[in-house]
Design a protein around this motif. Structure first.
Motif, PDB file in Angstrom:
ATOM      1  N   CYS A  99       0.654  -1.267   0.039  1.00 50.33           N
ATOM      2  CA  CYS A  99       0.004   0.082  -0.132  1.00 50.33           C
ATOM      3  C   CYS A  99       0.908   1.260  -0.015  1.00 50.33           C
ATOM      4  O   CYS A  99       0.372   2.288  -0.549  1.00 50.33           O
ATOM      5  N   SER A 100       2.058   1.105   0.489  1.00 48.56           N
ATOM      6  CA  SER A 100       2.999   2.527   0.556  1.00 48.56           C
ATOM      7  C   SER A 100       4.443   1.833   0.888  1.00 48.56           C
ATOM      8  O   SER A 100       4.506   0.549   1.350  1.00 48.56           O
ATOM      9  N   GLY A 101       5.300   2.711   0.519  1.00 51.87           N
ATOM     10  CA  GLY A 101       6.731   2.440   0.805  1.00 51.87           C
ATOM     11  C   GLY A 101       7.085   1.207  -0.282  1.00 51.87           C
ATOM     12  O   GLY A 101       6.701   1.050  -1.473  1.00 51.87           O
ATOM     13  N   LYS A 102       8.042   0.505   0.067  1.00 48.43           N
ATOM     14  CA  LYS A 102       8.794  -0.555  -0.625  1.00 48.43           C
ATOM     15  C   LYS A 102       8.818  -1.876   0.251  1.00 48.43           C
ATOM     16  O   LYS A 102       9.064  -1.884   1.574  1.00 48.43           O
ATOM     17  N   LEU A 103       8.659  -3.193  -0.222  1.00 47.45           N
ATOM     18  CA  LEU A 103       8.834  -4.460   0.265  1.00 47.45           C
ATOM     19  C   LEU A 103      10.002  -5.131  -0.351  1.00 47.45           C
ATOM     20  O   LEU A 103       9.995  -5.387  -1.512  1.00 47.45           O
ATOM     21  N   THR A 104      10.936  -5.560   0.620  1.00 47.75           N
ATOM     22  CA  THR A 104      11.863  -6.638   0.074  1.00 47.75           C
ATOM     23  C   THR A 104      11.772  -7.638   0.975  1.00 47.75           C
ATOM     24  O   THR A 104      11.039  -7.653   2.298  1.00 47.75           O
ATOM     25  N   ALA A 105      12.668  -8.823   0.828  1.00 48.55           N
ATOM     26  CA  ALA A 105      12.661  -9.974   1.619  1.00 48.55           C
ATOM     27  C   ALA A 105      13.392  -9.667   3.114  1.00 48.55           C
ATOM     28  O   ALA A 105      13.006 -10.379   3.932  1.00 48.55           O
TER      29      ALA A 105
END
Length: 693
Positions: A325-331
């Motif tokens: 929904c917002s920001g960034k997602l990494t492992a």
């Protein structure tokens, strides 16, 4: 797959009636984009999107599947949603994470109930809409007729965007009204061709409709349009985008998922005309302070994500499908589950194409992907940055409308059944499992008989547990109508201390079946010693759980102990309990016992034209119509009906109303069963008791 920025992402759910070709269309798009070497077929069980064994066997979609498609330097996340009403819960999650609903209708079948419901769901969730007229290659295909049906139902917001060149076996291409360009063929044979001269009037009319709709979506453009000035192509596009976002423009496109004609241009349409997630807002609350929070779809904002589906795989483990929904997602992103108030650690970050997982580096705001092996996370949960907690509203799933008693087919497999059901509930929260304390049955509830059948088969295929599904037992009750006095005398001599207890009890109806039992101590003069009176009450309470007619619990019973006798040596608590039981069985049999059944409060919501059928059917079910009124354009019929007559109502109502009707049901009270019906229930209960013996 490359990492895509928010502006280059398009999220679209393919929704609509079952059997209109949504999965085949997704396969055609994957093939057109070069993601698969051969287009899968639902009928052959080779579709990448229908990978569950139940889907392959039944040739229908059962669960939501993701298909990220790379096209013209954009990423189009297509969410393939089942169309059968039994799996409507799948649409609830999908509609929370997409910007556009692609409502698929058949070029022959036209507007269907499934399409209407998909439109309503999109409207409810504030999602843009477009209509995809599929199967233009079939005999009797008629694009204009479908557009007319859509306009009759939904008004002038419906505008043609991709017009078909030909229909049926002569369907060979499409014309983009806004670009005034035509293409024929599919795949490697796709080529731009001159716009057919015989379509000039049709294209001009469609362009005028789009221009008017685009002007209506923007105040400045509307002023210019009303003053007679011509809108530029860029201005029309500006108004078109604004109209899609506010719902005043719903473009209609023509395509054939089987031949692939129009599929490439459909993907172009997604990229060019559909809104990106950028700048969108989601409302939530800060779970620490309960203050309202507004989250913007911005890759530079703190991380937050919404879990819209869980896939429970006994081999791979749990996969949580998420929308960033917002920001960034990494492992490596720190995950805090704001719903469960737990910190999480993911096993990996993936993009999903059907069941195929591809490791992903980064998912930017607006993108869809999957996290593996989350321990505490379920569908509808919010994951976020621990330093910036936010919790979004959970998914509102439909209330189950049909229940069956589930049991293990083989002794000793009960644990496998219940652990399997728990896992399936994670995957599909529209399933409800509960234990009925009274009947001791485990009830599994869902959206229809097909839904429950799929649950049973998944228990077998995924978890190796064979289950039986049966109609639930009705929790009948018994009561009495007359007041009688009866003696209960227990005397036993067998050497040494004997047993002696003697009571006189008056049994009568309380007059309120909501009160189970009332004990009155009216003993005078010590006829029954004070220390044995509690034993009499206890003996009665232990025995009223089994009535005298068919073994159902006795309710509304008053027992007045007024006399008796005792033996100074042989009387005991056990002897007086036994005497009470004898009096109860004898007295209640003489007190005109009757059977009571649960009566349900039912509210049925249907369009006007089905009112006659609904009322006639309710009368056949021994129901009583209590009233009628209108709510949200539907007639609400309020009725009371016996629970025993409502088991298959969900299926029957769907059949009577072409799935346009729905109902709610709640327990109201107990009422006496008619004599002819009671006779059958008593006979069946006696037969069951004999079988158990």
């Amino acid at each position: 797959m490359a990492d895509y920025q928010t502006t280059s992402i398009r999220n679209l759910a393919l929704v609509g009636h079952g059997g209109e070709g949504k999965t085949t269309l997704t396969e055609a798009m994957l093939f057109a984009a070069g993601h698969v070497d051969r287009q899968g077929r639902v009928e052959d069980g080779t579709a990448a999107m229908d990978y569950d064994p139940e889907e392959t066997k039944r040739h229908i979609s059962i669960g939501t599947a993701l298909a990220p498609i790379e096209w013209n330097k954009h990423k189009v996340n297509v969410v393939d949603v089942p169309g059968y009403f039994d799996f409507v819960g799948e649409m609830c999650g999908a509609m929370r994470v997409v910007k556009t609903a692609g409502i698929v209708v058949g070029a022959v079948s036209g507007l269907t109930v499934g399409a209407e419901k998909a439109w309503q769901q999109a409207e409810k969730n504030g999602v843009c809409r477009m209509v995809i007229v599929n199967r233009m290659d079939t005999e009797n295909a008629n694009y204009e007729k479908v557009v007319d049906q859509l306009r009759d139902k939904f008004g002038s917001s419906v505008v043609p965007l991709l017009l078909p060149i030909g229909a049926g076996s002569s369907f060979k291409g499409v014309v983009n009204v806004l670009e005034n360009k035509a293409w024929e063929g599919a795949g490697k044979t796709l080529k731009e061709v001159p716009v057919p001269a015989n379509m000039a009037d049709q294209i001009q009319t469609a362009l005028e409709e789009i221009t008017e709709a685009a002007a209506g979506a923007d105040d400045e453009l509307m002023m210019k349009y009303l003053e007679g000035e011509e809108l530029t192509h860029e201005e029309i596009l500006q108004g078109f985008h604004a109209g899609m976002i506010n719902g005043s423009i719903v473009p209609v496109v023509a395509v054939s998922s089987t031949t692939g004609i129009g599929v490439a241009k459909l993907l172009d349409t997604f990229v060019t005309y559909l809104p990106s997630p950028e700048g969108g807002e989601m409302k939530g609350i800060n779970p620490k302070t309960d203050a309202e929070v507004t989250v913007k779809c911005d890759a530079n904002a703190p991380f937050s994500a919404f879990v819209f589906k869980t896939v429970a795989d006994p081999f791979v483990g749990k996969l949580s499908l998420v929308r960033v929904c917002s920001g960034k997602l990494t492992a490596a992103t720190a995950l805090y589950n704001a719903t469960a108030d737990k910190n999480e650690k993911a096993g990996g970050l993936f993009t999903m194409r059907g069941k195929k997982q591809t490791a992903a580096n980064t998912l930017f705001a607006g993108d869809l992907g999957a996290l593996s092996k989350l321990q505490y996370t379920n569908s509808g949960d919010t994951l976020c940055d621990p330093a910036n907690p936010v919790k979004f509203a959970p998914i509102a799933y439909p209330t189950p409308c049909i229940a069956k008693a589930i049991s293990a087919a083989k002794q000793g497999e009960e644990d496998k059944i219940f652990s399997g059901l728990t896992r399936l509930q994670e995957e599909d929260p529209s399933i409800k499992v509960e234990k009925n304390v009274e009947t001791t049955e485990t009830l599994v509830s869902g959206q229809g008989e097909l839904h429950l059948d799929v649950i049973r088969n998944k228990l077998a295929s995924k978890f190796g547990a064979q289950a039986n599904l049966n109609d639930p037992k009705i929790p009948y009750r018994e009561t009495i109508r007359k007041t009688v006095s009866c003696q209960g005398r227990h005397k036993k001599q067998s050497g040494g201390h004997g047993q002696f207890g003697d009571v006189w009890i008056e049994f009568g109806p309380i007059g309120d079946t909501n009160v189970e039992f009332e004990f009155v101590d009216a003993v005078v003069g010590g006829a029954v010693p004070r220390n044995f009176i509690p034993s009499v009450e206890k003996g009665l309470r232990e025995n009223i759980v089994k009535g005298v007619l068919a073994g159902y619990p006795m309710v509304g019973l008053r027992a007045k102990l007024y006399d008796g006798s005792y033996h100074p040596v042989d009387s005991s608590e056990m002897a007086f309990k036994t005497a009470a039981r004898i009096a109860y069985k004898k007295g209640c049999k003489e007190a005109s016992p009757v059977l009571l059944e649960p009566i349900m409060h039912v509210e049925v919501f249907v369009p006007d034209e089905y009112m006659g059928d609904i009322m006639g059917d309710m009368n056949k079910r021994r129901g009583r119509i209590m009233g009628m009124d209108q709510i949200d354009g539907l007639q609400r019929v309020t009725a009371e009906a016996p629970h025993a007559e409502m088991f298959k109502y969900a299926t029957d109502l769907r059949s009577m109303t072409q799935a346009r009707g729905y109902f709610t049901m709640a327990f109201e009270r107990y009422e006496e069963v008619p004599m002819d019906v009671a006779k059958k229930i008593i006979e069946n209960a006696q037969q069951d008791e004999e079988d158990e013996d």
